[in-house]
Design an enzyme around this catalytic site. Structure first.
Site: not given
Length: 558
Positions: A198, A370-371, A446
């Protein structure tokens, strides 16, 4: 799983999203005839996608290899990791492995889309699952902003890949389930071929604050509040919802959940025991008027400024049940996702105009990420000791900074690779290389339409939104080919016709001149005639007012 002789064998990795962008996470791992897919994410549409509801990865490559898909492995339940699940699992079914809350959220999505029969398999941190002959996956607990997040150790005949998913290192998490650094270190000693980590917060030095910091801030703010407390956040952040509930209980307030996703996710979390609201503390929105303001807490969606969310409708007095009062304390417990900054600022400004006491991240610690920040990422690198490294989950600048961080920690240049969505990566002990590419990109959702909105439709929508529409209608007699009525002009979003009589009349004359230049208009010539009418009208309008509306000539046969 017993390792096979590697020889020249290579593990193939194909990211289909999550690189060069925040969201749309999906990564394909393949060896021999076996494919496993990590995450099935979606992404918010950008400002230049008018009318689009959702963006999902292009899975053309998976469609061509559908018979080889053995499983989907999902790291956690955020939309950028599960949002595409109903659209992709409908056509490309395979067993789905994830922790309890993550699977419950996926199941809810599938049920909403009336998709039945999907094979959902619950795993827990610490489980080791042999998915197929080529892949065994170990699930390791990590801290994140949602319960049930896991890091993956993907074991193949070529070696072990550590795929961190979204994570941070929180030593005091709300659920007391800390990131399993011990197991990561053990895997590092055994040998890690590749780390995919991450990169979202790599630009931030130091460490990410603990989630409990937000809980302490909530307690202090609730103590100061004299009217209603309205807290906006991501519905999926169950731990933070729990902290709001705990603060409400502490100060003798009742809790009301507002917003479809907030109600749905909280309901699922309560059923699983991940969210605990004491009996008698949960209020229905229709019961709010029966309680004094100083006994109410509203937890709502809208932290990203979404126009139809609960918070935005309250701020602009468009909510049927709730309207912001000057006595309210409004807490926006989130940070804007890249691209949402203007929307969030617009809602906060409107909230301030109402006279409410508005608290957001720039003022107090009402949100933590949260990283992982730089020092946490360094720890992961040190413990994993990977032979190769690929930064994932981030915009290009995040990937670049994370690659540089790895090099600063001693990894050779040729063992660190920044890749793009669609790249085919081959890796074994000898080398890591990009050897080709597959179709990748965006599929736009869509309404009920999947992929039927493309570049041409978006271009037309932007054109209409910027310059408006002019329709030029003429009736042609079938036998004679003569114009018997019109041309008439209809304007939408271009000019108010009563106030622009001379412009409209001039445009009509330009169109009429084209029609009169033909002795007879044959149906075979209609496309050419319409193109000439469009060009003549566009030239007249641009020469006079320097604007270029969309012009639609229409010929009606009578």
């Amino acid at each position: 799983m017993a390792a096979k002789k590697t020889g020249e064998a290579k593990l193939r990795i194909v990211p289909l999203g999550g690189l060069g962008e925040i969201g749309k996470n999906m990564t394909v791992f393949e060896y021999g005839e076996d494919i496993i897919v990590v995450d099935i994410g979606s992404m918010f549409p950008s400002e230049d996608m008018p009318g689009v509801d959702l963006v999902i990865p292009d899975v053309t490559y998976l469609t061509k290899n559908a018979s080889r898909i053995r499983a989907y492995i999902v790291t956690h339940g955020h939309e950028d990791h599960i949002g595409a699940s109903p659209y992709i699992l409908r056509n490309l079914p395979a067993p789905v492995y994830a922790t309890r809350l993550t699977l419950a959220l996926i199941e809810h999505k599938l049920r909403e889309h009336r998709i039945q029969g999907t094979d959902l398999r619950v795993v827990s941190p610490g489980d080791v699952v042999e998915i197929c002959e080529s892949f065994t996956v170990e699930f390791m607990n990590v801290s994140h902003s949602i319960a049930g997040a896991v890091m993956l150790a993907i074991k193949s005949p070529v070696g072990t890949v550590i795929f961190t998913g979204d994570f941070k290192i929180d030593y005091t998490p709300i659920d007391d389930q800390v990131t399993d650094l011990g197991r990561l270190a053990q895997l590092g000693r055994e040998g890690v071929l590749l780390l995919m980590a991450d990169s979202t917060n790599v630009e931030r030095a130091g460490y990410t604050m603990s989630e409990k910091t937000v809980g302490e801030t909530f307690m202090n703010l609730f103590n100061e509040a004299t009217g209603r407390v309205i807290v906006a956040m991501f519905a999926s952040n169950v731990h933070r919802v729990q902290q709001v509930v705990d603060s409400a209980v502490r100060y003798n307030r009742k809790v009301c959940l507002v917003g479809r996703s907030m109600i749905n996710i909280s309901k699922v979390a309560m059923q699983l025991g991940e969210l605990k609201i004491p009996e008698g503390r949960l209020l229905n929105i229709d019961d709010l008027d029966n309680h004094p303001d100083n006994e109410i807490v509203v937890i709502t969606t809208g932290s990203q400024g979404e126009p139809m969310s609960g918070l935005a409708r309250m701020a602009f007095a468009e909510h049927k049940k709730l309207e912001i009062k000057p006595t309210d304390m409004v807490i926006v417990s989130a940070t804007p996702i890249p691209g949402n900054e203007k929307s969030v600022s617009r809602v906060i400004n409107q909230l301030v105009r109402t006279g409410a006491n508005v608290i957001y991240e720039a003022i107090q610690d009402v949100h933590v990420s949260g990283h992982a920040c730089q020092e946490e990422l360094k720890l992961i690198h040190v413990l994993a000791k990977p032979r190769f490294f690929i930064p994932v989950h981030g915009e290009y600048r995040h990937l670049h900074h994370h690659a540089r961080l790895a090099r600063q920690m001693g990894m050779p240049d040729d063992r660190v690779k920044i890749v793009n969505a669609g790249d085919i990566i081959e890796v074994n002990r000898a080398r890591l290389a990009v050897v080709g590419s597959v179709p990748s990109g965006e599929v736009l959702i869509d309404g009920l339409g999947i992929g039927d909105v493309g570049a041409v439709v978006l271009r037309d929508r932007k054109h209409l939104s910027q310059d408006g529409l002019l329709v030029i209608i003429a009736a042609v007699e079938r036998i004679s080919g003569m114009v018997v009525s019109g041309p008439e002009i209809i304007s939408r979003g271009f000019v108010y016709m009563r106030e622009a009589d001379s412009l409209v009349e001039g445009t009509r004359e330009a169109a009429r001149a084209v029609f009169e230049s033909y002795e007879r208009i044959d149906p075979a010539d209609w496309n050419r005639v319409k193109a000439e009418v469009r060009d003549a009208a566009q030239k007249y309008i641009y020469d006079n007012i320097k604007r270029s509306p969309m012009i639609l000539p229409v010929i009606v046969e009578i």
